[in-house]
Design an enzyme around this catalytic site. Structure first.
Site, mmCIF file in Angstrom:
data_model
loop_
_atom_site.group_PDB
_atom_site.id
_atom_site.type_symbol
_atom_site.label_atom_id
_atom_site.label_comp_id
_atom_site.label_asym_id
_atom_site.label_seq_id
_atom_site.Cartn_x
_atom_site.Cartn_y
_atom_site.Cartn_z
ATOM 1 N N HIS A 269 59.039 18.740 16.073
ATOM 2 C CA HIS A 269 60.153 19.311 16.826
ATOM 3 C C HIS A 269 60.208 18.795 18.262
ATOM 4 O O HIS A 269 61.282 18.557 18.794
ATOM 5 C CB HIS A 269 60.005 20.835 16.810
ATOM 6 N N PHE A 270 59.047 18.641 18.892
ATOM 7 C CA PHE A 270 58.977 18.152 20.271
ATOM 8 C C PHE A 270 58.573 16.684 20.270
ATOM 9 O O PHE A 270 57.454 16.315 20.639
ATOM 10 C CB PHE A 270 58.010 19.011 21.086
#
Length: 299
Positions: A269-270
């Site tokens: 996600h990051f």
């Protein structure tokens, strides 16, 4: 090349102090960086220095996040429409007439609402796990959030609160990151986020925003119509292992933007935590090909 240092500034919008990071020449094309949950402009710390030689990078903290003011939920109605309006006024306060958007997570509905209100100001969109399609929603990750949206009560609030714990935030950073990239994850990132999320008043702020996320689903057709009618240049750089916004959400952009450039990266996600050099390279090439010189600051 002249070194471009990162400046840390604040501006008052509607009586609220908004913090932002800024780097790059004042007359360079502008890239507005809009962060997601549960982080802040801190997420762009490795990206900004890599692009600041050619672009003016501006990364605000949304109200309630990072170093920006965080009035309690009893004093400010936290919803995505309100944050988008504050962001629009923030850009006007900085005299940003035209700019490209970098959106991630919460930054996507905030930035795309801004685009609907002021389409003439948007030169391009870079979306890094910033969703605009139903197929991008990971079923397991979204189950507790959808339950809260459907019926906010103490029972549905409890699992959503857990997402903001140190372990809950750490899981968001680590999920989907292959073993060979795990050592690139800096634990300072999730501890930084968790510390800010633990401040007084954050419970009400974050629950209000999560409960309002359904308003973004209602705007997905409008976002998609804007893509079709504008044919805005779009680059999707997506962590393929993201369980929150899954890769189908990246691929879906081609349905409305056949020329969209889509890159699925082996991370989560990051994605900037492990792939900032690659993402900077992709952004630089994309902007140079598609919109270089189009977004000009008037400061």
């Amino acid at each position: 090349m002249t070194e471009q240092r990162i400046h840390h500034r604040t501006v008052v919008v509607r009586g609220h102090e908004l913090f932002y990071r800024e780097a790059g020449p004042a007359d360079a094309p502008v890239l507005l960086l809009l962060h997601g949950f549960p982080t802040s402009s801190y997420m762009f710390r490795d990206l900004i220095p890599r692009l600041a030689g050619r672009y003016r990078l501006i990364a605000p903290d949304h109200l309630g996040f990072g170093h920006s003011a965080a009035p309690p939920a009893e004093e400010f109605a936290y919803n995505f429409a309100g944050l988008a309006q504050l962001t629009a006024e923030f850009t006007k306060a900085l005299r940003l007439d035209r700019f490209a958007l970098y959106v991630q997570d919460y930054g996507a509905p905030i930035g795309l609402r801004l685009a609907l209100a002021h389409p003439e100001r948007i030169t391009a969109v870079v979306t890094q796990n910033g969703n605009a399609y139903e197929e991008g929603l990971g079923a397991e990750a979204w189950a507790p959030v959808l339950a809260l949206i459907a019926d906010r009560n103490p029972e549905t609030e409890a699992p959503v609160r857990a997402i903001r714990s140190v372990e809950g935030i750490r899981r968001q950073y680590e999920t989907g990151v292959p073993a060979e990239y795990r050592s690139l994850l800096n634990p300072d990132a999730w501890h930084h986020d968790a510390t800010l999320m633990a401040r007084e008043g954050q419970d009400g702020i974050q629950l209000a925003l999560i409960a309002d996320y359904g308003s973004n689903f209602a705007l997905y057709p409008a976002f998609q119509e804007w893509f079709r009618t504008s044919q805005v240049p779009l680059l999707a750089v997506w962590g393929a292992g993201d369980e929150v916004f899954v890769p189908a959400g990246a691929e879906a952009f081609r349905r409305d933007l056949p020329d969209a450039e889509i890159h699925l990266l082996p991370t989560g996600h990051f994605a900037l935590e492990t792939h900032a050099p690659r993402i900077a390279e992709l952004i630089d090439g994309f902007l140079a090909r598609r919109v270089a010189g189009a977004a000009v600051s008037t400061r």
